[in-house]
Design an enzyme around this catalytic site. Structure first.
Site, PDB file in Angstrom:
ATOM      1  N   CYS A 111       0.847  -1.021  -0.118  1.00 42.21           N
ATOM      2  CA  CYS A 111       0.039  -0.192  -0.015  1.00 42.21           C
ATOM      3  C   CYS A 111       0.930   1.212  -0.001  1.00 42.21           C
ATOM      4  CB  CYS A 111      -1.044   0.152   1.395  1.00 42.21           C
ATOM      5  SG  CYS A 111      -0.373  -0.276   2.849  1.00 42.21           S
ATOM      6  N   SER A 112       1.035   1.903   1.162  1.00 40.15           N
ATOM      7  CA  SER A 112       1.555   3.201   1.016  1.00 40.15           C
ATOM      8  C   SER A 112       2.224   3.537   2.326  1.00 40.15           C
ATOM      9  CB  SER A 112       0.755   4.310   0.611  1.00 40.15           C
ATOM     10  OG  SER A 112      -0.513   4.058   1.754  1.00 40.15           O
TER      11      SER A 112
END
Lengths: 214, 117
Positions: A111-112
């Site tokens: 994801c991030s």
């Protein structure tokens, strides 16, 4: 972007904006969240945190070897010495040091995840599928696209961030900066250098260009 | 401390992205869920979005098809429903009612006088 909470038109909302508004209004009504707290969080991430904080950490590590050791051993208490809070879920931070032999590259493959307390929120490309996948499969190629050509003998270590593990790269101090102050050093440090997609240059590229035009 | 430089890029492209972001942070800070629970759903949403966009293209786009914060928002909505913080019916009804009646301008929202005599 400075217009949060100041929609000055009366058009009906739709799509995600409407959905968020519905969630927020219900949660505020039930007393689950407080709108002022949400405002404060937005303000914090838009205006208060960002890569200049990480740059201060890097500059201190360059001028103070004891601080650097503390930072590499246990980053959260070390950044707290500089008055930097660990953030809402940032009790996890590991600083990895670039050396002439090892270059570190930070990614979150799924994801991030990102070291918010020191770098703020990630750039768009950090969240992209291309970066997330290729940083692992072809880190040298990714670095080349960012304009970083490493000696083939330099080992590249790719660090995959997660909810519990966040990384920041400690870039190498460039040559010729011995006489710079800590603040001047911090001004050289870019966000990308702390992700590992850039190296710190001295003189900085913009200055070098200006001289070239003299 | 180094002089403050302007941010290199805007942190949020749209105001709703900032609100969705802040809601997840605040709910976690208040102990309504663990960050790992949110992240697990965010990863699922990004993966689902990525695979749907990959079906039409030989190369996946640089961004999830529907945008990173749309994935974030779907993760947030799913988790608030799963935790019982919201009910699906309540949420749908609230969205409908907001859509049907945009909030009236208030003095607090206005940056200009409401009326100039």
């Amino acid at each position: 972007m400075s217009d949060h909470g100041h929609r000055d038109h009366n058009e009906p909302e739709s799509g995600p904006a409407l959905r968020v508004k519905a969630i927020e209004s219900l949660l505020v009504e039930k007393g689950v969240v407080d709108a002022a707290a949400l405002d404060a969080i937005v303000d914090h991430y838009e205006n208060k945190v960002g890569p200049r904080i990480g740059a201060r950490v890097v500059a201190r590590a360059w001028v103070d070897p004891k601080f650097r050791r503390r930072l590499l051993k246990n980053a959260i208490p070390a950044i707290a010495e500089l008055g930097i809070p660990s953030g809402p879920e940032g009790e996890y931070l590991t600083v990895v040091e670039n050396t002439p032999e090892v270059h570190n590259l930070i990614v979150c493959t799924l994801c991030s995840c990102y070291p918010w307390p020191v770098l703020g929120l990630p750039p768009v490309w950090y969240k992209s599928f291309a970066y997330r996948s290729r940083a692992v499969s072809d880190p040298r190629g990714v670095l080349r696209e960012f304009g970083v050509e490493l000696d083939p003998r330099v080992e590249i270590r790719v660090w995959d961030s997660s909810a519990e593990l966040r990384y920041m790269a400690l870039p190498m101090r460039p040559a010729g900066t011995e006489k710079l102050s800590e603040d001047e050093l911090a001004a050289l440090v870019t966000r990308d250098a702390m992700i590992g997609t850039a190296v710190v240059k001295y003189p900085p590229a913009a200055v070098a260009r200006a001289h070239a035009q003299d | 401390m180094a002089p403050e430089l302007p941010p290199e890029t805007e942190v949020f492209a749209e105001p709703w992205e900032a609100r969705a972001f802040a809601l997840a942070i605040e709910l976690q800070a208040r102990g309504h869920f663990q960050w790992a629970e949110f992240r697990a759903r965010l990863i699922e949403e990004i993966a689902a979005d990525q695979s749907s966009s990959s079906m039409n293209e030989s190369h996946p786009g640089p961004e999830p098809k529907s945008g990173y914060y749309q994935c974030w928002l779907r993760a947030l909505e799913r988790l608030t429903l799963a935790k019982g913080l919201l009910g699906k019916t309540d949420l749908d009804q609230r969205a409908d009612s907001i859509a049907a009646s945009p909030p009236a301008r208030t003095r607090a929202q206005g940056r200009e006088p409401i009326r100039i005599a």
